[in-house]
Scaffold this active site. Structure first.
Site, PDB file in Angstrom:
ATOM      1  N   GLY A 167    -115.176-107.945  -0.728  1.00  0.00           N
ATOM      2  CA  GLY A 167    -115.967-108.684   0.087  1.00  0.00           C
ATOM      3  C   GLY A 167    -114.700-109.946   0.301  1.00  0.00           C
ATOM      4  O   GLY A 167    -113.534-109.807   0.352  1.00  0.00           O
ATOM      5  N   SER A 168    -115.510-111.152   0.420  1.00  0.00           N
ATOM      6  CA  SER A 168    -114.399-112.280   0.930  1.00  0.00           C
ATOM      7  C   SER A 168    -113.849-112.754  -0.400  1.00  0.00           C
ATOM      8  O   SER A 168    -114.117-112.855  -1.195  1.00  0.00           O
ATOM      9  CB  SER A 168    -115.657-113.444   1.399  1.00  0.00           C
ATOM     10  OG  SER A 168    -116.544-113.782   0.527  1.00  0.00           O
ATOM     11  N   VAL A 228    -115.785-115.357  -2.435  1.00  0.00           N
ATOM     12  CA  VAL A 228    -116.573-114.891  -3.455  1.00  0.00           C
ATOM     13  C   VAL A 228    -115.595-114.242  -4.594  1.00  0.00           C
ATOM     14  O   VAL A 228    -116.138-114.317  -5.759  1.00  0.00           O
ATOM     15  CB  VAL A 228    -117.783-114.038  -2.964  1.00  0.00           C
ATOM     16  CG1 VAL A 228    -118.434-113.384  -3.989  1.00  0.00           C
ATOM     17  CG2 VAL A 228    -118.546-114.753  -2.040  1.00  0.00           C
ATOM     18  N   GLY A 229    -114.777-113.362  -4.122  1.00  0.00           N
ATOM     19  CA  GLY A 229    -114.091-112.455  -5.064  1.00  0.00           C
ATOM     20  C   GLY A 229    -113.240-113.576  -6.046  1.00  0.00           C
ATOM     21  O   GLY A 229    -113.156-113.331  -7.044  1.00  0.00           O
ATOM     22  N   GLU A 275    -110.867-106.425  -3.955  1.00  0.00           N
ATOM     23  CA  GLU A 275    -110.419-106.206  -2.575  1.00  0.00           C
ATOM     24  C   GLU A 275    -110.738-107.323  -1.725  1.00  0.00           C
ATOM     25  O   GLU A 275    -112.091-107.249  -1.354  1.00  0.00           O
ATOM     26  CB  GLU A 275    -110.605-104.801  -2.057  1.00  0.00           C
ATOM     27  CG  GLU A 275    -110.343-103.703  -3.088  1.00  0.00           C
ATOM     28  CD  GLU A 275    -108.471-103.454  -2.830  1.00  0.00           C
ATOM     29  OE1 GLU A 275    -107.781-104.226  -2.018  1.00  0.00           O
ATOM     30  OE2 GLU A 275    -108.158-102.774  -3.742  1.00  0.00           O
ATOM     31  N   CYS A 304    -111.450-105.679   7.301  1.00  0.00           N
ATOM     32  CA  CYS A 304    -110.427-106.581   6.434  1.00  0.00           C
ATOM     33  C   CYS A 304    -109.135-106.452   6.830  1.00  0.00           C
ATOM     34  O   CYS A 304    -108.064-107.329   6.685  1.00  0.00           O
ATOM     35  CB  CYS A 304    -110.624-106.005   5.086  1.00  0.00           C
ATOM     36  SG  CYS A 304    -110.172-104.354   4.941  1.00  0.00           S
ATOM     37  N   GLU A 359    -108.989-116.298   7.867  1.00  0.00           N
ATOM     38  CA  GLU A 359    -109.715-114.894   8.588  1.00  0.00           C
ATOM     39  C   GLU A 359    -110.775-115.287   9.281  1.00  0.00           C
ATOM     40  O   GLU A 359    -111.859-116.141   8.786  1.00  0.00           O
ATOM     41  CB  GLU A 359    -110.313-114.363   7.102  1.00  0.00           C
ATOM     42  CG  GLU A 359    -110.949-112.811   7.487  1.00  0.00           C
ATOM     43  CD  GLU A 359    -111.394-112.119   6.222  1.00  0.00           C
ATOM     44  OE1 GLU A 359    -112.026-112.681   5.557  1.00  0.00           O
ATOM     45  OE2 GLU A 359    -110.886-110.931   6.312  1.00  0.00           O
TER      46      GLU A 359
END
Ligand code: NAP
Length: 494
Positions: free
Chosen positions: A226-227, A230-231, A248, A282, A383
């Site tokens: 995910g983003s 958050v990661g 990832e 991504c 991004e």
């Protein structure tokens, strides 16, 4: 369609009885699914079911586990058309890409089924007589899997199949935007004969159900896609409790186009990498670093081609570019477009939402190209995750490589050039987990590791073949067996 949680081999409503809905982003009047909205009690049940199922699943010989995965691959192949259509309806990508999403799941199912006969460790000679030295692979235990919406079948499959073949049991918390796709995948796993509790599915909000799941005491490891925001938050939390985690995350991928490149080929790569999946990959090509000698010509070619792309419902045959996933994401992309204009970039095509005709009821944005972008602009560094491509000018390969590397992300990059020395330099010096030569930034294959450097990932790929997923979803145990029958002094001082 009513979608329930799948816990301990049963489809069940959320304990609190609450639901939420997923929509078709190409036409938000269409509700795709009404879905169980889970709370902590549902997560507790799922982790208990996964814990209970772990010993028997771990004890099943890996080749037998592989047979079940093989059946899942066959069922996915049989249902590919139906699932591909569901991907397009719930996520919005065009039909060919929806089918491609399912094909990746099929590929990883068959690949991991075969790995059931190859989960090897090492046997090496000992320094001492009468002694064996070997390493074995052991599962991690109960693994929580958190997935995004942009590959709603493929990414859950990239995680579930390697986790299962290594002997783990799993709980999947898919994106709230694509719950029906995740449920369709899990239904096929159930049909393939996965025993109760080995795969569990819990729907609900990331902040609530997702965060509670990842930090749950019954969970042994976490795989997150995910983003980066958050990661990295989860990395901080899980680091404190010493929980293995693979991340990832986002990307700011770039294509270098040198003055000796085949421009027709490069244009095709830019269109596909920049606007395929509506730029919501991504690995999307969101930066172009173009040699000054061909810069104006290429930007003109690109602007013309981008303006010709047809927007609409991905299920319609003539659609090139589908919708953005949701309103929040659409607003975020439009905000970046305004930022680009205010930073002084030149908008050469696109830039507006589309609200008429086939796009009247969805979240559409025109394919957008910015020229005269400098490497310090926000649109060149952050991004965007939408159909926006920024063209930056460079004087030579050295400058191109340093522009590509000078961002916080490091997922994918590409170079178009006919000069083998230039492409070899790029292979060596680009600081990304994946490099493409004379191909776009997208198109990874499942038999090699897939993962990003820097803020794009934890650095160790958890997807793809050995060296990627198998290494993450198993841990190594080293065994020394002494059959000499005596205390060997050399064990103390060799
Ligand atoms: P996201 O907002 O980070 O969400 C990803 C997943 O995390 C969703 O299931 C989400 O649940 C959940 N989540 C959100 N907050 C959480 C929390 N506090 N604790 C636990 N889980 C939480 O990302 P997205 O918008 O779905 O996906 C787009 C991003 O994914 C982009 O940045 C893209 O680059 C990245 N991505 C990376 C790869 C890769 O392999 N590197 C592949 C695909 C996508 P909800 O849906 O309920 O919020």
């Amino acid at each position: 369609m009513h979608i329930l949680n799948f816990i301990g081999g049963e489809w069940v409503s959320a304990a609190g009885g609450k639901t939420f809905q997923s929509f078709n982003p190409a036409d938000t009047r269409q509700i795709v699914a009404t879905v169980a909205l889970s709370g902590t009690e549902d997560v507790d049940r799922a982790t208990a079911a996964a814990r209970k199922a772990f010993p028997a699943w771990r004890g099943m010989p890996a080749p037998r586990r592989g047979e079940i995965l093989f059946r899942a691959g066959e069922l996915l192949s049989r249902e590919k058309g139906r699932l591909g259509e569901l991907v397009t309806r719930e996520m919005g990508k065009v039909s060919a890409e929806g089918l491609g999403d399912v094909q990746e799941a099929i590929d990883i199912a068959f690949y991991m089924a075969g790995e059931g006969r190859r989960l090897q460790g090492e046997t090496v000679p000992s320094e001492l007589p009468g002694k064996d030295c070997k390493s074995l692979r052991a599962p991690l235990g109960v693994v929580a899997l958190i997935t995004p919406w942009n590959f709603p079948i493929a990414i859950p499959a990239w995680k579930i199949f390697p986790a299962l073949i290594c002997g783990n049991t799993v709980i999947l918390k898919p994106s709230s935007d694509t719950p029906a796709c995740a449920a369709a995948l899990v239904e096929l796993l159930e049909k393939a004969g996965i025993p109760p509790g080995v795969v569990n599915l819990v729907h609900g909000s990331g902040e609530m159900a997702g965060e509670y799941l990842t930090t749950h005491p019954e969970v042994n490891a976490v795989s997150f896609t995910g983003s980066s925001i958050v990661g990295e938050k989860l990395e901080g939390m899980l680091g404190k409790i010493h929980r293995p985690m693979a991340t990832e995350m986002g990307g700011k991928n770039a294509i270098i186009i040198m003055d000796d490149a085949d421009l027709t080929l490069a244009l095709e790569g830019v269109l596909w990498g920049g606007f395929g999946t509506t730029g919501q990959r991504c690995t999307a090509a969101s930066r172009l670093v173009i040699h000054e000698k061909i810069y104006d010509r290429f930007v003109e070619m690109l602007a013309e081609a981008a303006a010709r792309l047809r927007l609409g419902d991905g299920l319609e045959e003539d659609t090139d570019v589908g919708p953005i996933i949701n309103e929040r994401q659409q607003q975020k992309v439009l905000e970046y477009i305004r930022t680009g204009v205010s930073e002084g970039a030149r908008l050469v095509t696109g830039g507006k939402p589309v609200t008429t005709g086939a796009c009247a009821h969805g979240y559409f944005i025109e394919p957008t190209v910015f020229a005269d972008v400098t490497p310090t602009m926000r649109i060149a560094r952050e991004e965007i995750f939408g159909p926006v491509v920024s063209a930056i000018k460079c004087a030579d390969l050295d400058e191109a490589i340093s522009i590509v590397n000078d961002v916080g992300y490091g997922l994918s990059s590409a170079i178009y050039s006919r000069d083998v020395n230039k492409t070899a330099r790029a292979e060596h010096d680009l600081e990304t987990g994946i490099v493409y030569v004379n191909a776009s930034t997208i198109g990874a294959e499942i038999q090699l590791p897939f993962g990003g450097w820097k803020h794009s990932g934890s650095g160790h790929p958890e997807a793809g073949g050995r060296g990627g997923a198998i290494d993450f979803y198993s841990r190594v145990k080293v065994v020394y067996r002494d059959f000499s029958g005596k205390l060997q002094r050399a064990q103390i001082d060799k």
